[in-house]
Design a protein around this motif. Structure first.
Motif, mmCIF file in Angstrom:
data_model
loop_
_atom_site.group_PDB
_atom_site.id
_atom_site.type_symbol
_atom_site.label_atom_id
_atom_site.label_comp_id
_atom_site.label_asym_id
_atom_site.label_seq_id
_atom_site.Cartn_x
_atom_site.Cartn_y
_atom_site.Cartn_z
ATOM 1 N N THR A 84 15.009 -2.303 11.019
ATOM 2 C CA THR A 84 15.069 -2.484 9.566
ATOM 3 C C THR A 84 13.714 -2.163 8.934
ATOM 4 O OG1 THR A 84 16.794 -4.149 9.789
ATOM 5 C CG2 THR A 84 15.568 -4.145 7.719
ATOM 6 N N ALA A 85 12.643 -2.591 9.582
ATOM 7 C CA ALA A 85 11.303 -2.302 9.062
ATOM 8 C C ALA A 85 11.050 -0.801 9.052
ATOM 9 C CB ALA A 85 10.249 -3.018 9.899
ATOM 10 N N ARG A 86 11.462 -0.106 10.122
ATOM 11 C CA ARG A 86 11.266 1.344 10.192
ATOM 12 C C ARG A 86 12.050 2.032 9.068
ATOM 13 N NH1 ARG A 86 11.659 1.840 15.261
ATOM 14 N NH2 ARG A 86 9.458 2.010 15.646
ATOM 15 N N GLN A 87 13.273 1.595 8.833
ATOM 16 C CA GLN A 87 14.069 2.170 7.745
ATOM 17 C C GLN A 87 13.359 1.965 6.406
ATOM 18 O OE1 GLN A 87 18.189 0.849 7.767
ATOM 19 N NE2 GLN A 87 18.239 0.952 9.989
ATOM 20 N N ALA A 88 12.784 0.788 6.203
ATOM 21 C CA ALA A 88 12.108 0.484 4.941
ATOM 22 C C ALA A 88 10.890 1.378 4.734
ATOM 23 C CB ALA A 88 11.699 -0.991 4.901
ATOM 24 N N VAL A 89 10.068 1.544 5.764
ATOM 25 C CA VAL A 89 8.850 2.334 5.569
ATOM 26 C C VAL A 89 9.150 3.827 5.483
ATOM 27 C CG1 VAL A 89 7.331 0.584 6.552
ATOM 28 C CG2 VAL A 89 8.202 2.394 8.025
ATOM 29 N N VAL A 90 10.195 4.279 6.154
ATOM 30 C CA VAL A 90 10.566 5.698 6.030
ATOM 31 C C VAL A 90 11.148 5.949 4.644
ATOM 32 C CG1 VAL A 90 12.134 7.488 6.896
ATOM 33 C CG2 VAL A 90 10.815 6.107 8.491
ATOM 34 N N GLY A 91 11.937 5.006 4.136
ATOM 35 C CA GLY A 91 12.451 5.131 2.768
ATOM 36 C C GLY A 91 11.327 5.129 1.746
ATOM 37 N N ALA A 92 10.330 4.250 1.960
ATOM 38 C CA ALA A 92 9.179 4.208 1.055
ATOM 39 C C ALA A 92 8.416 5.536 1.109
ATOM 40 C CB ALA A 92 8.256 3.052 1.429
ATOM 41 N N PHE A 93 8.257 6.095 2.297
ATOM 42 C CA PHE A 93 7.572 7.376 2.454
ATOM 43 C C PHE A 93 8.322 8.485 1.734
ATOM 44 C CE2 PHE A 93 6.748 11.299 4.924
ATOM 45 C CZ PHE A 93 5.371 11.375 4.798
ATOM 46 N N GLN A 94 9.633 8.524 1.901
ATOM 47 C CA GLN A 94 10.445 9.560 1.266
ATOM 48 C C GLN A 94 10.356 9.453 -0.262
ATOM 49 O OE1 GLN A 94 14.631 9.468 2.284
ATOM 50 N NE2 GLN A 94 14.803 11.640 1.876
ATOM 51 N N ASP A 95 10.497 8.247 -0.779
ATOM 52 C CA ASP A 95 10.399 8.040 -2.230
ATOM 53 C C ASP A 95 9.011 8.402 -2.752
ATOM 54 O OD1 ASP A 95 13.010 7.145 -2.153
ATOM 55 O OD2 ASP A 95 12.490 5.023 -2.406
ATOM 56 N N TRP A 96 7.988 7.998 -2.000
ATOM 57 C CA TRP A 96 6.601 8.267 -2.391
ATOM 58 C C TRP A 96 6.338 9.766 -2.434
ATOM 59 C CZ3 TRP A 96 2.496 9.741 1.142
ATOM 60 C CH2 TRP A 96 1.226 9.695 0.585
ATOM 61 N N LEU A 97 6.799 10.513 -1.421
ATOM 62 C CA LEU A 97 6.608 11.968 -1.439
ATOM 63 C C LEU A 97 7.312 12.607 -2.630
ATOM 64 C CD1 LEU A 97 6.831 13.435 2.179
ATOM 65 C CD2 LEU A 97 4.826 13.132 0.733
ATOM 66 N N ALA A 98 8.425 12.013 -3.055
ATOM 67 C CA ALA A 98 9.175 12.545 -4.192
ATOM 68 C C ALA A 98 8.530 12.178 -5.528
ATOM 69 C CB ALA A 98 10.620 12.046 -4.145
ATOM 70 N N GLY A 99 7.441 11.382 -5.489
ATOM 71 C CA GLY A 99 6.725 11.064 -6.717
ATOM 72 C C GLY A 99 6.868 9.638 -7.205
ATOM 73 N N ASN A 100 7.617 8.797 -6.491
ATOM 74 C CA ASN A 100 7.775 7.401 -6.886
ATOM 75 C C ASN A 100 6.488 6.643 -6.541
ATOM 76 O OD1 ASN A 100 8.380 4.656 -7.043
ATOM 77 N ND2 ASN A 100 10.488 4.953 -6.375
ATOM 78 N N ARG A 101 5.846 6.078 -7.538
ATOM 79 C CA ARG A 101 4.574 5.381 -7.345
ATOM 80 C C ARG A 101 4.736 3.877 -7.170
ATOM 81 N NH1 ARG A 101 0.533 5.730 -11.350
ATOM 82 N NH2 ARG A 101 -1.095 6.146 -9.827
ATOM 83 N N SER A 102 5.955 3.368 -7.047
ATOM 84 C CA SER A 102 6.151 1.915 -7.012
ATOM 85 C C SER A 102 5.497 1.238 -5.804
ATOM 86 C CB SER A 102 7.636 1.564 -7.073
ATOM 87 O OG SER A 102 8.296 2.015 -5.908
ATOM 88 N N MET A 103 5.359 1.948 -4.685
ATOM 89 C CA MET A 103 4.770 1.335 -3.492
ATOM 90 C C MET A 103 3.267 1.592 -3.363
ATOM 91 S SD MET A 103 7.148 -0.369 -2.034
ATOM 92 C CE MET A 103 6.654 -0.659 -0.364
ATOM 93 N N TRP A 104 2.752 2.559 -4.100
ATOM 94 C CA TRP A 104 1.315 2.860 -4.032
ATOM 95 C C TRP A 104 0.899 3.424 -5.373
ATOM 96 C CZ3 TRP A 104 -1.192 6.316 0.329
ATOM 97 C CH2 TRP A 104 -2.568 6.120 0.335
ATOM 98 N N GLN A 105 0.425 2.553 -6.236
ATOM 99 C CA GLN A 105 0.116 2.908 -7.617
ATOM 100 C C GLN A 105 -1.385 3.083 -7.805
ATOM 101 O OE1 GLN A 105 1.776 -0.155 -10.092
ATOM 102 N NE2 GLN A 105 3.738 -0.072 -9.059
ATOM 103 N N SER A 106 -1.891 4.196 -7.325
ATOM 104 C CA SER A 106 -3.321 4.452 -7.512
ATOM 105 C C SER A 106 -3.590 5.941 -7.451
ATOM 106 C CB SER A 106 -4.141 3.745 -6.419
ATOM 107 O OG SER A 106 -3.949 4.381 -5.178
ATOM 108 N N GLU A 107 -4.750 6.289 -7.923
ATOM 109 C CA GLU A 107 -5.171 7.687 -7.850
ATOM 110 C C GLU A 107 -5.345 8.100 -6.391
ATOM 111 O OE1 GLU A 107 -8.913 10.270 -9.420
ATOM 112 O OE2 GLU A 107 -8.096 8.756 -10.786
#
Length: 126
Positions: free
Chosen positions: A53-76
């Motif tokens: 479950t943790a792996r699914q969560a971090v891979v989903g976060a990575f995929q969203d982040w690469l697509a431009g979603n800043r919700s998990m890492w909001q910084s320059e």
């Protein structure tokens, strides 16, 4: 005939060598996933010890982040890290990628950021 690039499980055992035409994309590399299993546990996305479950969560976060979603890492800094990965995708095109994540069983989804990188790097040119 060319073969489709694949994900390889990187080993740390004596004698294991990176195959030809393979790029290592583990965390310390330029292409590493900045989101960790520890983060998934800490933020409540998975119960401690539930690595799948943790792996699914971090891979989903990575995929969203690469697509431009800043919700998990909001910084320059996060924006620059994402751009560095996106700019490097052409280097991965047509190459196998190696990560330490376990390989999925046949027919199961691949919960590894390397699978996301493979898909993005090998998309047909538009």
């Amino acid at each position: 005939m060319t073969t489709q690039p694949t994900r390889i499980q990187r080993r740390r055992t004596k004698g294991w060598r990176k195959p030809d035409n393979t790029v290592i994309v583990t965390r310390p590399s330029r292409f590493g996933n900045p989101f960790t299993l520890a983060m998934a546990y800490e933020l409540g996305y998975a119960k401690t010890g539930d690595t799948e479950t943790a792996r699914q969560a971090v891979v989903g976060a990575f995929q969203d982040w690469l697509a431009g979603n800043r919700s998990m890492w909001q910084s320059e800094e996060g924006d620059m890290a994402r751009q560095r990965i996106l700019d490097g995708l052409p280097e991965l095109r047509g190459r196998d990628l190696a990560c330490t994540c376990p390989l999925p069983a046949p027919g199961e989804p691949d919960h590894c950021h390397a699978a996301i990188l493979l898909e993005r790097a090998n998309r047909p040119a538009t």
